[in-house]
Write an enzyme that holds these catalytic residues in place. Structure first.
Site, PDB file in Angstrom:
ATOM      1  N   HIS A   7      -4.275 -14.571  -1.760  1.00  0.00           N
ATOM      2  CA  HIS A   7      -4.504 -13.687  -0.595  1.00  0.00           C
ATOM      3  C   HIS A   7      -5.508 -14.326   0.385  1.00  0.00           C
ATOM      4  CE1 HIS A   7      -4.181  -9.248   0.792  1.00  0.00           C
ATOM      5  NE2 HIS A   7      -4.387 -10.048   1.818  1.00  0.00           N
TER       6      HIS A   7
ATOM      7  N   GLU B 248      -3.494  -7.484  -7.517  1.00  0.00           N
ATOM      8  CA  GLU B 248      -4.391  -8.594  -7.193  1.00  0.00           C
ATOM      9  C   GLU B 248      -5.768  -8.330  -7.797  1.00  0.00           C
ATOM     10  OE1 GLU B 248      -4.291  -9.077  -2.924  1.00  0.00           O
ATOM     11  OE2 GLU B 248      -2.157  -9.467  -2.934  1.00  0.00           O
TER      12      GLU B 248
ATOM     13  N   ARG C  23       2.091  -7.856   2.249  1.00  0.00           N
ATOM     14  CA  ARG C  23       1.455  -7.162   1.131  1.00  0.00           C
ATOM     15  C   ARG C  23       2.385  -7.287  -0.071  1.00  0.00           C
ATOM     16  NH1 ARG C  23      -2.595  -7.382   3.454  1.00  0.00           N
ATOM     17  NH2 ARG C  23      -4.028  -5.736   4.113  1.00  0.00           N
TER      18      ARG C  23
HETATM   19  P1  NAP Z   1       1.903  -5.812  13.402  1.00  0.00           P
HETATM   20  O1  NAP Z   1       1.625  -6.531  14.676  1.00  0.00           O
HETATM   21  O2  NAP Z   1       1.706  -4.331  13.357  1.00  0.00           O
HETATM   22  O3  NAP Z   1       3.389  -6.184  12.945  1.00  0.00           O
HETATM   23  C1  NAP Z   1       4.111  -5.491  11.988  1.00  0.00           C
HETATM   24  C2  NAP Z   1       5.543  -5.383  12.462  1.00  0.00           C
HETATM   25  O4  NAP Z   1       6.323  -4.786  11.430  1.00  0.00           O
HETATM   26  C3  NAP Z   1       5.675  -4.474  13.700  1.00  0.00           C
HETATM   27  O5  NAP Z   1       6.548  -5.072  14.627  1.00  0.00           O
HETATM   28  C4  NAP Z   1       6.254  -3.203  13.120  1.00  0.00           C
HETATM   29  O6  NAP Z   1       7.019  -2.475  14.049  1.00  0.00           O
HETATM   30  C5  NAP Z   1       7.125  -3.769  12.025  1.00  0.00           C
HETATM   31  N1  NAP Z   1       7.490  -2.770  11.013  1.00  0.00           N
HETATM   32  C6  NAP Z   1       6.779  -1.699  10.583  1.00  0.00           C
HETATM   33  N2  NAP Z   1       7.473  -1.009   9.648  1.00  0.00           N
HETATM   34  C7  NAP Z   1       8.654  -1.665   9.503  1.00  0.00           C
HETATM   35  C8  NAP Z   1       9.805  -1.439   8.710  1.00  0.00           C
HETATM   36  N3  NAP Z   1       9.888  -0.386   7.888  1.00  0.00           N
HETATM   37  N4  NAP Z   1      10.848  -2.293   8.811  1.00  0.00           N
HETATM   38  C9  NAP Z   1      10.785  -3.343   9.681  1.00  0.00           C
HETATM   39  N5  NAP Z   1       9.728  -3.598  10.473  1.00  0.00           N
HETATM   40  C10 NAP Z   1       8.674  -2.782  10.386  1.00  0.00           C
HETATM   41  O7  NAP Z   1       0.992  -6.394  12.234  1.00  0.00           O
HETATM   42  P2  NAP Z   1       0.472  -7.896  12.044  1.00  0.00           P
HETATM   43  O8  NAP Z   1      -0.852  -8.050  12.673  1.00  0.00           O
HETATM   44  O9  NAP Z   1       1.568  -8.834  12.409  1.00  0.00           O
HETATM   45  O10 NAP Z   1       0.246  -7.885  10.456  1.00  0.00           O
HETATM   46  C11 NAP Z   1       1.312  -7.593   9.570  1.00  0.00           C
HETATM   47  C12 NAP Z   1       0.818  -7.384   8.162  1.00  0.00           C
HETATM   48  O11 NAP Z   1       0.440  -8.613   7.585  1.00  0.00           O
HETATM   49  C13 NAP Z   1      -0.456  -6.518   8.035  1.00  0.00           C
HETATM   50  O12 NAP Z   1      -0.154  -5.143   8.031  1.00  0.00           O
HETATM   51  C14 NAP Z   1      -1.055  -6.972   6.714  1.00  0.00           C
HETATM   52  O13 NAP Z   1      -0.591  -6.158   5.682  1.00  0.00           O
HETATM   53  C15 NAP Z   1      -0.499  -8.373   6.549  1.00  0.00           C
HETATM   54  N6  NAP Z   1      -1.538  -9.410   6.644  1.00  0.00           N
HETATM   55  C16 NAP Z   1      -1.798 -10.177   5.543  1.00  0.00           C
HETATM   56  C17 NAP Z   1      -2.723 -11.186   5.630  1.00  0.00           C
HETATM   57  C18 NAP Z   1      -3.017 -12.056   4.448  1.00  0.00           C
HETATM   58  O14 NAP Z   1      -4.154 -12.408   4.239  1.00  0.00           O
HETATM   59  N7  NAP Z   1      -2.023 -12.423   3.667  1.00  0.00           N
HETATM   60  C19 NAP Z   1      -3.439 -11.423   6.810  1.00  0.00           C
HETATM   61  C20 NAP Z   1      -3.150 -10.621   7.902  1.00  0.00           C
HETATM   62  C21 NAP Z   1      -2.192  -9.624   7.800  1.00  0.00           C
HETATM   63  P3  NAP Z   1       6.286  -1.269  14.873  1.00  0.00           P
HETATM   64  O15 NAP Z   1       5.119  -1.892  15.575  1.00  0.00           O
HETATM   65  O16 NAP Z   1       7.345  -0.775  15.777  1.00  0.00           O
HETATM   66  O17 NAP Z   1       5.856  -0.281  13.827  1.00  0.00           O
HETATM   67  C1  GLV Z   2      -5.337  -9.174   5.221  1.00  0.00           C
HETATM   68  O1  GLV Z   2      -4.574  -9.074   4.326  1.00  0.00           O
HETATM   69  C2  GLV Z   2      -5.430  -8.246   6.302  1.00  0.00           C
HETATM   70  O2  GLV Z   2      -4.730  -7.232   6.293  1.00  0.00           O
HETATM   71  O3  GLV Z   2      -6.248  -8.512   7.205  1.00  0.00           O
END
Ligand code: NAP
Ligand code: GLV
Length: 339
Positions: free
Chosen positions: A290, A271, A242
């Site tokens: 994005h 955005e 983000r």
């Molecule tokens: P996820 O599986 O929940 O992974 C996030 C990781 O970050 C978890 O291991 C979490 O630990 C850790 N975390 C949380 N707070 C933290 C902090 N303060 N310092 C360090 N690590 C921390 O989520 P994901 O599915 O990989 O997705 C991650 C993010 O990518 C989403 O939340 C979204 O905002 C973004 N995203 C963007 C796009 C795009 O289109 N660009 C697409 C998909 C996702 P815990 O589980 O222990 O809390």
């Molecule tokens: C995209 O940014 C998502 O959070 O799925």
């Protein structure tokens, strides 16, 4: 006229057909079939009598929206990120939140890697040079030199679903992978051959840094001037998480003044990115709008998963994409049935 039997779902904007068909089987659908997101006042008007809201990451679903919707049971978002929803308030009101974890992981990791390769090897700059008729020498020993990706050190911030998928790709490039996360994942360290590091050490060691944390009060501006100054002057920052996780003003300064070598950005503090953003004029940045999850297959899967989650809640079942699991306890405490 409204069927008495079917719950009502408000769909805030145009979504893939597959989800619409599914929702229509179980719900009365109030469908705003328009590509841009709705204005806040439209949302407030449309949620008054609904049982469910089907939204995307562009609609802010805050206390005001939930208060305007006394019957609301479930918010389904066609995104994995839930930073646009007041999760705490929803949970306190016993409102379920379903999202789309997992189904977009590989597609988003692909984009993070694409940004890494494009930034390191100056793909966009090269493309622009050719199209602008500026390719004058067929080959030159010093033309368009960039950085190797293979064999380099990658620091992953946030080793969740997408972080792990990026680490796996990096291993295929023979990279040394470090990670920082609030939770240490020792089993993954062994399985993937990766190393845990404190954030400051990771910033100092890595040639590439890829951010995969959710946006929370703890991660807002996690990467600011202090952190950027710790990075190598040859390092490249990739952000597909983000925008507000990175202090964009500080990043512009870092890129202009050469504290770091480049960046690949899919997300921004505001955005769409304003056309007068200083990022637009920097040659050492690759920008995408994005599109982390934007493949045909993945967008269909996301749309369907969010719809399935809503339907399960409305039918009294617990879906595996329920985000605020505490809501089950809250509802039990207040003896609220699932419908
Ligand atoms: P996820 O599986 O929940 O992974 C996030 C990781 O970050 C978890 O291991 C979490 O630990 C850790 N975390 C949380 N707070 C933290 C902090 N303060 N310092 C360090 N690590 C921390 O989520 P994901 O599915 O990989 O997705 C991650 C993010 O990518 C989403 O939340 C979204 O905002 C973004 N995203 C963007 C796009 C795009 O289109 N660009 C697409 C998909 C996702 P815990 O589980 O222990 O809390
Ligand atoms: C995209 O940014 C998502 O959070 O799925």
């Amino acid at each position: 006229m409204r069927s008495k039997m079917k719950p009502i779902v408000y769909v805030t904007r145009t979504i893939p057909e597959v989800a619409l068909v599914l929702l229509k089987q179980y719900c009365e659908v109030v469908y705003r079939d328009e590509v841009p997101p709705p204005k806040k006042e439209d949302i407030l008007k449309n949620v008054v009598n609904v049982d469910a809201i089907y939204c995307t990451l562009n609609e802010k679903i805050d206390k005001e929206v939930m208060d305007a919707s006394p019957r609301l049971k479930v918010i389904g978002t066609m995104s994995v990120g839930v930073d646009h929803i007041d999760v705490e308030y929803a949970t306190s009101r016993g409102i379920y939140i379903v999202h789309t974890p997992g189904v977009l992981t590989e597609t988003t990791a692909d984009l993070a890697f694409a940004l890494m390769l494009a930034s390191a090897r100056r793909i966009v700059e090269c493309d622009r040079m050719i199209r602008e008729g500026k390719w004058k020498l067929a080959w030159a020993p010093t033309m368009m030199l960039g950085y190797d990706v293979h064999g380099k050190k990658l620091g992953i911030i946030g080793l969740g679903r997408i972080g792990v998928a990026v680490a796996k790709r990096a291993k295929g490039f023979n990279m040394k992978v470090y990670y920082y996360d609030v939770t240490r994942r020792r089993e993954l360290e062994n399985e993937l051959g990766i190393e845990y590091m404190e954030l400051s050490q990771l910033l100092k060691e890595s040639d590439f840094i890829s951010i995969h944390v959710p946006l929370t009060s703890e991660t807002r501006h996690l990467i600011s001037e202090k952190e950027l100054r710790m990075m190598k002057s040859t390092a490249i920052l990739i952000n597909t998480s983000r925008g507000p996780v990175v202090d964009e003003k500080a990043l512009v300064k870092a890129l202009k003044e050469g504290w770091i070598a480049g960046a690949g950005l899919d997300v921004f503090e505001y955005e769409p990115l304003p056309p007068d953003s200083p990022l637009v004029n920097l040659p050492n940045v690759v920008l995408t709008p994005h599109i982390g999850s934007a493949s045909y297959d993945t967008r269909n899967r996301m749309a369907q998963y969010a719809a399935e989650g809503i339907i399960k809640i409305l039918r009294g079942e617990e879906p595996d994409n329920l985000y605020n699991r505490d809501v089950v306890k809250i509802r039990a405490l207040h003896s609220v049935k699932m419908i």
